[in-house]
Design an enzyme around this catalytic site. Structure first.
Site, mmCIF file in Angstrom:
data_model
loop_
_atom_site.group_PDB
_atom_site.id
_atom_site.type_symbol
_atom_site.label_atom_id
_atom_site.label_comp_id
_atom_site.label_asym_id
_atom_site.label_seq_id
_atom_site.Cartn_x
_atom_site.Cartn_y
_atom_site.Cartn_z
ATOM 1 N N ASN A 1 0.984 1.958 7.009
ATOM 2 C CA ASN A 1 0.533 0.886 5.797
ATOM 3 C C ASN A 1 0.542 1.719 4.709
ATOM 4 O OD1 ASN A 1 0.072 -1.308 7.388
ATOM 5 N ND2 ASN A 1 -1.682 -0.271 8.137
ATOM 6 N N ARG B 1 0.810 -1.112 -0.010
ATOM 7 C CA ARG B 1 0.123 0.173 0.043
ATOM 8 C C ARG B 1 0.967 1.214 0.013
ATOM 9 N NH1 ARG B 1 -3.942 -1.483 4.928
ATOM 10 N NH2 ARG B 1 -2.281 -2.915 5.256
HETATM 11 C C1 UD1 Z 1 -1.328 -7.698 12.331
HETATM 12 C C2 UD1 Z 1 -1.902 -8.597 13.223
HETATM 13 C C3 UD1 Z 1 -3.165 -8.046 13.854
HETATM 14 C C4 UD1 Z 1 -2.969 -6.650 14.377
HETATM 15 C C5 UD1 Z 1 -2.269 -5.926 13.559
HETATM 16 C C6 UD1 Z 1 -1.793 -4.700 14.239
HETATM 17 C C7 UD1 Z 1 -1.541 -10.897 12.565
HETATM 18 C C8 UD1 Z 1 -2.138 -12.260 11.908
HETATM 19 N N1 UD1 Z 1 -2.099 -9.982 12.874
HETATM 20 O O1 UD1 Z 1 -1.998 -7.729 11.210
HETATM 21 O O2 UD1 Z 1 -4.105 -8.874 14.786
HETATM 22 O O3 UD1 Z 1 -4.025 -5.906 15.022
HETATM 23 O O4 UD1 Z 1 -1.126 -6.364 13.048
HETATM 24 O O5 UD1 Z 1 -1.141 -3.770 13.138
HETATM 25 O O6 UD1 Z 1 -0.376 -11.101 13.160
HETATM 26 N N2 UD1 Z 1 5.159 -9.535 8.633
HETATM 27 C C9 UD1 Z 1 6.277 -10.414 8.468
HETATM 28 N N3 UD1 Z 1 5.987 -11.503 7.529
HETATM 29 C C10 UD1 Z 1 4.798 -12.042 7.020
HETATM 30 C C11 UD1 Z 1 3.753 -11.044 7.263
HETATM 31 C C12 UD1 Z 1 4.208 -9.836 7.817
HETATM 32 O O7 UD1 Z 1 7.349 -10.066 8.563
HETATM 33 O O8 UD1 Z 1 4.815 -12.969 6.586
HETATM 34 C C13 UD1 Z 1 5.470 -8.400 9.314
HETATM 35 C C14 UD1 Z 1 5.329 -7.123 8.436
HETATM 36 O O9 UD1 Z 1 6.184 -6.772 8.025
HETATM 37 C C15 UD1 Z 1 4.761 -5.985 9.534
HETATM 38 C C16 UD1 Z 1 4.105 -6.889 10.781
HETATM 39 O O10 UD1 Z 1 4.442 -8.371 10.436
HETATM 40 O O11 UD1 Z 1 6.012 -5.325 10.334
HETATM 41 C C17 UD1 Z 1 2.483 -6.964 10.702
HETATM 42 O O12 UD1 Z 1 2.199 -7.455 9.445
HETATM 43 P P1 UD1 Z 1 1.042 -6.993 8.763
HETATM 44 O O13 UD1 Z 1 0.638 -7.628 7.436
HETATM 45 O O14 UD1 Z 1 1.157 -5.387 8.526
HETATM 46 O O15 UD1 Z 1 -0.190 -7.452 9.628
HETATM 47 P P2 UD1 Z 1 -1.781 -6.812 9.892
HETATM 48 O O16 UD1 Z 1 -2.678 -7.617 8.758
HETATM 49 O O17 UD1 Z 1 -1.566 -5.390 9.885
HETATM 50 CA CA CA Z 2 -0.028 -3.708 9.759
#
Ligand code: UD1
Ligand code: CA
Length: 500
Positions: free
Chosen positions: A242, A19
């Site tokens: 985001n 995004r």
């Molecule tokens: C996540 C949480 C959600 C919370 C929200 C808060 C989960 C499943 N959900 O959702 O409960 O309310 O954050 O902002 O955890 N990342 C990785 N590897 C991956 C996916 C993500 O390192 O495979 C990292 C991203 O870079 C980021 C963080 O994890 O720094 C959060 O990932 P994101 O995809 O933003 O999670 P949300 O959908 O926002």
């Molecule tokens: Ca997030």
């Protein structure tokens, strides 16, 4: 503040950040003079963890290089093709365990939550350790919880599980307490929970996104010990970036907080709305920042100095009581009580001593300007040394570049260089020497000598009367000549005006 020390801090930074619509990875975008990841790593370091890991995947090399540049002690953990925050945490733990098995409290943070402070994390860790929790999750309540994981509590109010927005029932969607993605886990609980989640029989990825969710460890942890939430009432601390709209609003909030801290410490900020100060800048007491000031990087302003209006300083030091007006400086040093501006450009290595005066439309690069020396108007000073008490008149240019190499110029102490002179480097104008206005100086000037380099002035008397008779010029000349004769009769000195 707690005395507890985390066994490890894990920063999740493998996500794609689509995004942002950027060729730069999300966590490398900056606010307040630091990247998002830079803020998180600095906060993590404040907690003095035994180990610090950053999980990378998207744009892996750039993110890893940046993390290592900021903090050579970080362990870079690569996430594989399996998706989800749970998998990311798993990869980090595996990388850390590889060196030596992690035991004790592990903090998990997201790389895109820049305002989270070490005070709040210390509280989270303190509560986790003091209560002997299996998991402690940082939560907050928001007016619009859409998109976040919700904290589901049982009949007694204990945290039962976290449900993602996309997997939530309409009833669960109404919950306004959200998961901030910041947790303290017991290492063994985290390891076992993640192993369990990835057991093929468990089918943990049967969620809307087909990912391994770190949030699912929370429900599993209940068999190991208490699962509690620590609620923060400051949603800014846990807000993630985001997209670029959030980047700007978090950047503005961070700036507001930096300025508020500065004001409480004795800095006058006349217009916080137009003043931008990086988190790395140091401001002493009784500094005044006028509207339109931007201070970046390692800039340091000493007590009683005034900066602005409309001034940008990067990696620049400003001494006590100095004034910097409507100017732009990068990697410069401005001495105590010096005066700079308006409209001055200081480039790297510009070093102005105490009481120096560098004025309008003057550019200084890689040069020292001595104590009390003046370069007041329209000059270029490059690769030079200007001694104490010297004066470079309006329009003096130091010609430091011959097209091939840069050469140095030395102007001694208490020297005087007349207006519109060119000092051609390499050159030495000694102490107490004078250079006449309009000279192009190519040879050294001895102490106390006057150097003049100009063609002799020639005057042709009566030229206008002969060549342009009957014109307004001729009339003016004739009138002036007549008046001059009259004044001479009255005892005037005949120089034709004030020459001071
Ligand atoms: C996540 C949480 C959600 C919370 C929200 C808060 C989960 C499943 N959900 O959702 O409960 O309310 O954050 O902002 O955890 N990342 C990785 N590897 C991956 C996916 C993500 O390192 O495979 C990292 C991203 O870079 C980021 C963080 O994890 O720094 C959060 O990932 P994101 O995809 O933003 O999670 P949300 O959908 O926002
Ligand atoms: Ca997030």
């Amino acid at each position: 503040m707690t005395t507890a020390r985390p066994a490890a801090v894990v920063v999740l930074a493998a996500g794609e950040g689509t995004r942002m619509r950027s060729t730069t990875p999300k966590v490398l975008h900056a606010i307040g003079g630091r990247t998002l990841l830079g803020h998180v790593l600095a906060t993590a370091r404040d907690l003095a963890p035994e180990r610090l890991a950053v999980v990378v995947r998207h744009d892996r090399d750039r993110v890893a290089a940046h993390a290592l540049e900021l903090d050579p002690g970080v362990v870079v953990a690569d996430q594989d093709e399996v998706k989800g925050t749970g998998r990311a945490a798993w990869c980090a733990l595996a990388a850390l365990d590889d060196a030596s098995r992690v035991e004790g409290p592990v903090l998990v943070l997201a790389g895109d939550v820049p305002l989270l402070d070490s005070g709040t994390l210390g509280e989270l860790l303190g509560a986790h350790v003091a209560d002997g929790n299996a998991v402690t999750v940082l939560t907050t309540r928001v007016a619009d919880p859409a998109g976040y994981g919700r904290i589901v509590r049982d009949g007694e109010g204990h945290v039962e599980r976290i449900v993602e927005d996309r997997d939530a029932s309409p009833g669960e969607r109404a919950i306004d307490e959200i998961n901030t993605s910041v947790y303290a886990f017991d290492a063994a609980v985290l390891r076992q929970g993640l192993e369990h989640l990835q057991d093929p029989d468990f089918a943990a990825t049967s969620n809307a996104q087909g990912e391994v969710y770190l949030t699912d460890v929370v429900a599993l942890a209940r068999t190991h010990g208490p699962v509690r939430a620590l609620e923060t009432d400051d949603p800014w601390l846990v807000e993630g970036v985001n997209d670029r709209v959030q980047l700007a609003s978090l950047g503005a909030e961070l700036n507001r907080r930096v300025l508020e801290d500065a004001m409480r410490a004795g800095v006058t900020v006349v217009d916080p709305a137009t003043t931008w100060v990086d988190v790395t800048v140091e401001l002493a007491q009784d500094v005044t920042l006028l509207p339109g000031v931007q201070l970046h990087g390692a800039t340091r302003i000493a007590a009683g100095a005034t900066v602005g209006p409309d001034t940008t300083l990067t990696d620049t030091e400003v001494g006590e009581g100095a004034e910097v007006v409507r100017s732009h400086a990068f990697a410069a040093r401005i001495g105590a009580s010096a005066h700079v501006g308006p409209f001055t450009y200081l480039r790297p290595g510009a070093d102005l001593a105490a009481d120096a005066h560098v004025g309008g439309f003057v550019e200084v690069k890689n040069s020292t300007v001595g104590e009390g020396a003046k370069v007041p108007h329209l000059s270029y000073v490059g690769d030079a040394e200007v001694g104490a008490g010297s004066n470079l008149g309006a329009g003096v240019i130091v010609a430091n570049y011959d097209g091939v190499s840069k050469n140095r110029t030395r102007v001694g102490a208490h020297a005087f260089v007349g207006s519109n002179s060119v000092l051609v480097a390499p050159l030495d104008v000694a102490d107490g020497a004078f250079v006449a206005a309009g000279s192009t100086i190519t040879r050294d000037v001895q102490p106390g000598a006057l150097a003049v380099e100009r063609a002799q002035q020639k005057s042709v008397p009566g030229w206008v009367a002969r060549r342009l008779p009957g014109t307004r010029w001729a009339a003016a000349a004739e009138a002036a000549a007549g008046a001059g004769r009259g004044e001479d009769a009255d005892g005037s000195d005949g120089t034709g005006g004030d020459q001071a």
